[in-house]
Design an enzyme around this catalytic site. Structure first.
Site, mmCIF file in Angstrom:
data_model
loop_
_atom_site.group_PDB
_atom_site.id
_atom_site.type_symbol
_atom_site.label_atom_id
_atom_site.label_comp_id
_atom_site.label_asym_id
_atom_site.label_seq_id
_atom_site.Cartn_x
_atom_site.Cartn_y
_atom_site.Cartn_z
ATOM 1 N N ASP A 192 3.319 -4.781 7.867
ATOM 2 C CA ASP A 192 2.098 -3.986 7.794
ATOM 3 C C ASP A 192 0.927 -4.951 8.017
ATOM 4 O O ASP A 192 0.629 -5.790 7.161
ATOM 5 C CB ASP A 192 2.018 -3.317 6.411
ATOM 6 C CG ASP A 192 0.704 -2.562 6.210
ATOM 7 O OD1 ASP A 192 -0.218 -2.732 7.024
ATOM 8 O OD2 ASP A 192 0.615 -1.812 5.213
ATOM 9 N N CYS A 202 -4.897 2.529 -3.528
ATOM 10 C CA CYS A 202 -3.658 3.069 -2.936
ATOM 11 C C CYS A 202 -2.485 2.115 -3.134
ATOM 12 O O CYS A 202 -1.653 1.931 -2.229
ATOM 13 C CB CYS A 202 -3.823 3.379 -1.454
ATOM 14 S SG CYS A 202 -5.105 4.572 -1.115
ATOM 15 N N HIS A 260 0.867 -1.183 0.000
ATOM 16 C CA HIS A 260 0.000 0.000 0.000
ATOM 17 C C HIS A 260 0.908 1.239 0.000
ATOM 18 O O HIS A 260 2.027 1.183 0.536
ATOM 19 C CB HIS A 260 -0.827 -0.052 1.288
ATOM 20 C CG HIS A 260 -1.857 1.006 1.441
ATOM 21 N ND1 HIS A 260 -1.563 2.262 1.901
ATOM 22 C CD2 HIS A 260 -3.185 0.989 1.204
ATOM 23 C CE1 HIS A 260 -2.688 2.980 1.959
ATOM 24 N NE2 HIS A 260 -3.685 2.225 1.539
#
Ligand code: C6P
Length: 405
Positions: free
Chosen positions: A200, A364, A123
């Site tokens: 993440d 994104c 992302h």
């Protein structure tokens, strides 16, 4: 325990809304999840009955608010199995967690000519902060490539790791392809060369049990709003030995021990990284959300969503002209697709008219779109309250739109 999705749905008032006269089918959980009554009530209750600034007052309310805030840190610690609450930093979300780390880590650890490794499926929030830091420091960003199935090329990672590599940053679950990455293996390989790893966890924490000690990652980031908690709060986990070495990200109240115009000394962990009044109502509500999903059982949520995803993939693959992006062996509750040459925006807009909320666009992840050779996709992402009947509604909706074109 039997997972009773209809019972669970009763906790989410918004799910009984109608959109354009049709029952809402909410399949945009990757963007944000809906909130159970328990989370909203925790926020209302705190504002009505407890509200006071934390860590500052001697008065009763301030102490009570502080106790709730710090108990929430313990709930987060338990939820991801960190060793200590010193390792749990509250932030505004995954994005701020990664910016914090990229800044602090960059300041302390990165020099000209060093390298930072990210993957091709990140992302933007796990690319841009590192890129900004690399520009500041004269360092280079290196990229782990992915296969056509949407899996990390682990052999290529080997070639990227060397004595100038400072950190590896990788998502646990892709928000576009649903790929579940073998992050434990990424950590193992990086650690063989003493390179730390940031995971993440924005798209993994809502769907699977995460144990940061088992993963052995050095840093782990996630957002509250994607795991049925409020917006504006998130977490950065960092191993204590790392956090001790890194400088603060922002200056202000709370993060200091003593301030004088000549010299300021910093507070202990985790407060060194938490300048200013935290969103203590949101941290308490986040803890309520984590208790809520723990109460349902992360393994039950995972099993429910996996079954739903399998069912959706099976049904969607039968649609004429259907192209599903990503075919990883291990995948999560995210399905990105395109049907024939129907533009993703048209598909999303028309599904919306049927009461079905999906996301469209590049999600994104522009570098990933470029790798796939497309501009965008339609994305359905499932949560703990979605049902097979909703998958049926999606499939029928797509069929109907396909026939229109
Ligand atoms: N992805 C999506 O629709 P924030 O915005 O800070 O809560 O989370 C950023 C983020 C970081 N990593 C991953 C893998 C993500 O999926 C996201 C957010 C949303 O896919 C909004 S763009």
């Amino acid at each position: 325990m039997m997972y009773d999705v209809n019972r669970v749905r009763e906790d989410f008032p918004i799910l009984s809304r109608e959109i354009y006269g049709r029952p809402l089918v909410y399949l945009d959980n990757g963007a944000t999840t809906q909130k159970p009554r328990q989370v909203v009530e925790a926020m209302v209750d705190e504002y009505y009955n407890v509200n006071a600034n934390v860590h500052r007052g001697v008065h009763f309310l301030s102490q009570q608010a502080t106790d709730l805030h710090e108990a929430s840190r313990e709930t987060v610690r338990r939820f991801i199995n960190a060793r200590s609450t010193s390792e749990i930093l509250f932030t505004r979300g995954t994005t701020e967690s990664i910016n914090l780390l990229a800044f602090s880590f960059g300041e302390a650890m990165v020099k000209e000519g060093d390298e930072v490794v990210v993957s091709a499926m990140e992302h933007h929030s796990n690319i841009v902060p590192w890129q900004m830091m690399c520009e500041r420091k004269g360092a280079q960003l290196r990229v782990i490539p992915i296969t056509d199935e949407g899996e990390l090329q682990l052999e290529a990672l080997e070639g990227l790791l060397h004595e100038r590599t400072r950190i590896v940053c990788c998502t646990q679950v892709s928000n576009v392809l649903g790929t579940v990455n073998p992050v434990k293996e990424v950590v193992r390989r990086a650690h063989e060369r003493n390179i730390p790893v940031l995971i993440d966890g924005a798209q993994s924490v809502p769907h699977m049990k995460v144990d940061v000690q088992d993963l052995d990652c050095d840093f782990f980031a996630f957002s509250g709003h994607k795991v049925y908690g409020p917006t504006g709060v998130g977490v950065l986990y960092g191993k204590e030995e790392w956090l001790e070495k890194l400088p603060p990200y922002q200056g202000g109240g709370e993060m200091i021990k003593n301030v004088s115009f000549e010299k300021t000394t910093y507070n202990e962990l985790p407060y060194k990284f938490e300048a200013g009044t935290p969103d203590y109502v949101a941290t308490h509500a986040l803890a309520t959300a984590l208790d809520y999903v723990s109460g349902l059982g992360m393994e039950n949520i995972e099993a429910h969503e996996q079954e739903l995803t399998r069912y959706a993939l099976e049904r969607m693959q039968q649609i004429e002209g259907m192209h599903i992006f990503g075919d990883a062996k291990e995948r999560d509750a995210v399905i990105s697709f395109q049907v024939g040459d129907i533009h993703h925006l048209d598909m999303g807009t028309l599904l919306d008219r049927l009461g079905i909320a999906v996301r469209t666009g590049h999600h994104c992840a522009e570098p990933l779109m470029r790798r796939l050779g497309i501009e965008g996709t339609v994305r359905a992402s499932f949560g703990l309250y979605n049902t097979k009947a909703e998958v049926d509604a999606l499939v029928e909706g797509i069929e109907r739109i396909r026939r229109m074109f």
